[in-house]
Write a protein that holds these residues in place. Sequence first.
Motif, mmCIF file in Angstrom:
data_model
loop_
_atom_site.group_PDB
_atom_site.id
_atom_site.type_symbol
_atom_site.label_atom_id
_atom_site.label_comp_id
_atom_site.label_asym_id
_atom_site.label_seq_id
_atom_site.Cartn_x
_atom_site.Cartn_y
_atom_site.Cartn_z
ATOM 1 N N ILE A 26 -7.112 42.605 43.428
ATOM 2 C CA ILE A 26 -6.458 43.576 44.311
ATOM 3 C C ILE A 26 -5.471 42.855 45.221
ATOM 4 O O ILE A 26 -4.331 43.281 45.389
ATOM 5 C CB ILE A 26 -7.525 44.324 45.150
ATOM 6 C CG1 ILE A 26 -8.461 45.095 44.224
ATOM 7 C CG2 ILE A 26 -6.851 45.255 46.145
ATOM 8 C CD1 ILE A 26 -9.587 45.793 44.932
ATOM 9 N N ASP A 27 -5.919 41.744 45.816
ATOM 10 C CA ASP A 27 -5.009 40.853 46.529
ATOM 11 C C ASP A 27 -4.995 39.529 45.774
ATOM 12 O O ASP A 27 -6.008 38.833 45.764
ATOM 13 C CB ASP A 27 -5.499 40.597 47.966
ATOM 14 C CG ASP A 27 -5.500 41.861 48.793
ATOM 15 O OD1 ASP A 27 -4.496 42.571 48.767
ATOM 16 O OD2 ASP A 27 -6.517 42.137 49.453
ATOM 17 N N CYS A 57 -4.428 36.144 59.027
ATOM 18 C CA CYS A 57 -5.857 36.241 59.335
ATOM 19 C C CYS A 57 -6.625 35.087 58.703
ATOM 20 O O CYS A 57 -6.286 34.663 57.611
ATOM 21 C CB CYS A 57 -6.371 37.583 58.784
ATOM 22 S SG CYS A 57 -8.059 37.932 59.196
ATOM 23 N N THR A 59 -10.613 34.244 57.791
ATOM 24 C CA THR A 59 -11.951 34.823 57.749
ATOM 25 C C THR A 59 -12.908 33.808 57.152
ATOM 26 O O THR A 59 -12.546 33.104 56.215
ATOM 27 C CB THR A 59 -11.969 36.074 56.848
ATOM 28 O OG1 THR A 59 -10.865 36.895 57.175
ATOM 29 C CG2 THR A 59 -13.245 36.859 57.024
ATOM 30 N N HIS A 85 -5.170 34.761 54.889
ATOM 31 C CA HIS A 85 -4.197 35.756 54.431
ATOM 32 C C HIS A 85 -2.824 35.399 54.971
ATOM 33 O O HIS A 85 -2.641 35.306 56.185
ATOM 34 C CB HIS A 85 -4.598 37.157 54.901
ATOM 35 C CG HIS A 85 -5.770 37.704 54.169
ATOM 36 N ND1 HIS A 85 -7.045 37.611 54.653
ATOM 37 C CD2 HIS A 85 -5.876 38.326 52.970
ATOM 38 C CE1 HIS A 85 -7.887 38.163 53.786
ATOM 39 N NE2 HIS A 85 -7.202 38.602 52.763
ATOM 40 N N LYS A 98 -8.125 30.904 49.177
ATOM 41 C CA LYS A 98 -9.572 30.850 49.359
ATOM 42 C C LYS A 98 -10.027 29.414 49.169
ATOM 43 O O LYS A 98 -9.432 28.666 48.396
ATOM 44 C CB LYS A 98 -10.275 31.742 48.334
ATOM 45 C CG LYS A 98 -9.999 33.205 48.539
ATOM 46 C CD LYS A 98 -10.831 34.053 47.619
ATOM 47 C CE LYS A 98 -10.576 35.529 47.914
ATOM 48 N NZ LYS A 98 -11.412 36.403 47.110
ATOM 49 N N ASP B 334 -12.906 42.145 47.040
ATOM 50 C CA ASP B 334 -12.454 42.179 48.426
ATOM 51 C C ASP B 334 -11.055 42.776 48.524
ATOM 52 O O ASP B 334 -10.288 42.758 47.556
ATOM 53 C CB ASP B 334 -12.486 40.781 49.063
ATOM 54 C CG ASP B 334 -11.636 39.780 48.304
ATOM 55 O OD1 ASP B 334 -11.293 40.069 47.145
ATOM 56 O OD2 ASP B 334 -11.315 38.722 48.860
ATOM 57 N N ALA B 335 -10.753 43.335 49.659
ATOM 58 C CA ALA B 335 -9.440 43.926 49.874
ATOM 59 C C ALA B 335 -9.043 43.732 51.323
ATOM 60 O O ALA B 335 -9.880 43.830 52.232
ATOM 61 C CB ALA B 335 -9.454 45.414 49.536
ATOM 62 N N TYR B 336 -7.765 43.410 51.527
ATOM 63 C CA TYR B 336 -7.241 43.235 52.875
ATOM 64 C C TYR B 336 -6.035 44.142 53.014
ATOM 65 O O TYR B 336 -5.214 44.228 52.103
ATOM 66 C CB TYR B 336 -6.827 41.772 53.079
ATOM 67 C CG TYR B 336 -6.220 41.490 54.438
ATOM 68 C CD1 TYR B 336 -7.040 41.380 55.558
ATOM 69 C CD2 TYR B 336 -4.857 41.325 54.596
ATOM 70 C CE1 TYR B 336 -6.495 41.122 56.801
ATOM 71 C CE2 TYR B 336 -4.307 41.057 55.835
ATOM 72 C CZ TYR B 336 -5.133 40.953 56.936
ATOM 73 O OH TYR B 336 -4.594 40.700 58.173
ATOM 74 N N GLU B 338 -3.100 45.651 55.954
ATOM 75 C CA GLU B 338 -2.560 45.783 57.305
ATOM 76 C C GLU B 338 -1.774 47.069 57.400
ATOM 77 O O GLU B 338 -1.072 47.440 56.467
ATOM 78 C CB GLU B 338 -1.634 44.599 57.625
ATOM 79 C CG GLU B 338 -2.416 43.364 57.913
ATOM 80 C CD GLU B 338 -1.563 42.245 58.453
ATOM 81 O OE1 GLU B 338 -0.345 42.447 58.627
ATOM 82 O OE2 GLU B 338 -2.129 41.174 58.694
ATOM 83 N N TYR B 349 -10.277 43.664 56.649
ATOM 84 C CA TYR B 349 -10.663 42.940 55.446
ATOM 85 C C TYR B 349 -12.079 43.353 55.096
ATOM 86 O O TYR B 349 -12.944 43.416 55.973
ATOM 87 C CB TYR B 349 -10.582 41.433 55.711
ATOM 88 C CG TYR B 349 -10.907 40.558 54.525
ATOM 89 C CD1 TYR B 349 -10.316 40.784 53.293
ATOM 90 C CD2 TYR B 349 -11.786 39.490 54.644
ATOM 91 C CE1 TYR B 349 -10.601 39.972 52.209
ATOM 92 C CE2 TYR B 349 -12.076 38.678 53.569
ATOM 93 C CZ TYR B 349 -11.480 38.924 52.350
ATOM 94 O OH TYR B 349 -11.780 38.116 51.294
#
Lengths: 176, 402
Positions: A26-27, A57, A59, A85, A98, B334-336, B338, B349
Amino acid sequence: MRGSSFLEKASSELPGAIIGSNLEAIDPWIEVVAERIAEVSQWLKKTPESLFDSLECITAIDWFEPDAKKAAKVQWKPHIEMVYHLWSTVARASIVIKTNLPRWKGDVVGQLPEIPSVTGVWRTADWHEREVFDLSGIFFIGHPDLRRILCPEDWVGYPLRRDYEMPLEYHGIRAR
Amino acid sequence: MAQMVDDDPRIIEFDVRTDEMLVNMGPQHPSTHGVLRLVLRTDGEIVSQVESHIGYLHRCAEKIGENLTPRQWIPYTDRMDYLAAMNMNLGWSLTVEKLMRYQVSEKARHLRVLIAELGRLASHLVGMGAYGLDLGTFSPFLYAFREREKILDLFEETCGARLTYSYLTVGGATADLPPGWLEKCEAFLDQFTPLIAEYHSLLTTNAIFVKRTAAIGILSEALAIDYGCSGPVLRGSGVDQDLRRDGESIYTSMYDGYAFEVVVQKNGHYPRDHAYPPVPREAVVGDSWHRFYVRMLEVVQSVDLIRQAMDRYSACRGPLGEPLKINEKLPVGDAYLETECPRGQMGFYLVGDGTPIPWRARARSSSFSNLSVLHELCRGCLIADVPAIVGSLDIVMGEIDR
């Protein structure tokens, strides 16, 4: 420059640093060796094709030992996953870095895992790394001023760790 | 005072050796917008260093997020940026929808634009009024709250709450708009639009206001990006970025077909600024005045967007669609995401592990990054300018401390 060719360029200019990727997620993300995070960040910021000039960000995800009921289903070993991110205000594109860390350095409980700081690359990392240090207990090597930011300075423990237990009291105030 | 600090602003008052003094400001100071504590290192009236201490409102919302399902966490997002709770609900809902690859109905999409822009309007009104208050003028605050009150009344009719709405939720909204709401909203906009010029005459061109804000706290474009600033703070520095246009498709598709221009200065002009007072000669791009002006122009932009959204919403037939179940299982992954909140880019997130409860919920606060640049802005300014600079960043402590 699209995903795969960009990844090729990155792998050839940073040999050995990128150890995994998923451009279909997804990302889209790349996985890097923890010790080389600052070097990869610098490259991502300076390379003309990407110019990831903004860190959005940081995390830390605590992949703690799953409870007995779920243990059969999951594949992970306990570790900490750091997720960065990034965003490019020029290309208006984003990427995720990551990297994995042990839960404790040398598996000694209480010894914080270490990762190089990226404050030299993006200045916004200053506060974000302090927050991750404060709540998740990650030590950032080379951070100019690594102090707790949200919790009081004499707070004990790292609240976003999965095995964290709220103290019974704090300076005479009942906490739980 | 600027000529005294021409080279290195830290070398100050070198003719008169005065003692350095540490001045504590806050956490209960009225112009720190909540519980923010600043420690100023001053030499006479000049500030050489500012250190912010935050965390007084810390509730570890992220930890709570690991113990609740996404829909149950919505009320906690309300309490982050409590002046724009609708926009926070929307940001989190869209993040969950992004992970679940879920698409809301077209009617819900237009409803969300309508509500989010109304929320932006309310938030910018507070931003404007409170900024006047920081600079010592009380009346703009009263005017701003008079109009904001009407928006809160409208919000109250949609969901029953006046500040912490939890209205927009995962999969749409908790309820459709009540009958007759659109007419009331229309009436409000008709009454509100002519008042914008009044606000401009109260502050924008006021000689004292200009003197207090123009060329104060100048934030360069490069510095703004380096510190991860966003929203009006970033656009006030001349960076052409608005996630409603530049963001990810799940968010920008909400605004598909809407006509709006990003409020940023280009060639010395803001879009459609002819109707409003011109930029004063003293103002420099990136200063407090520009940050304020961007907000004021975004008010007009939001009014415009609300009108468009109302037309589109009322053209949609059929039901709004039910929100997702409260214990809907999250996929692994996972997904982020904004979104463009009134104060900047608010990021959420979410890490799912196949259960209804997220493994990790993270909130990236826009005010957090915007505030982190403060020590750069305040270097070499006067003590009296510190509230003017803090106010121009328009921070909300609930969002910073989470």
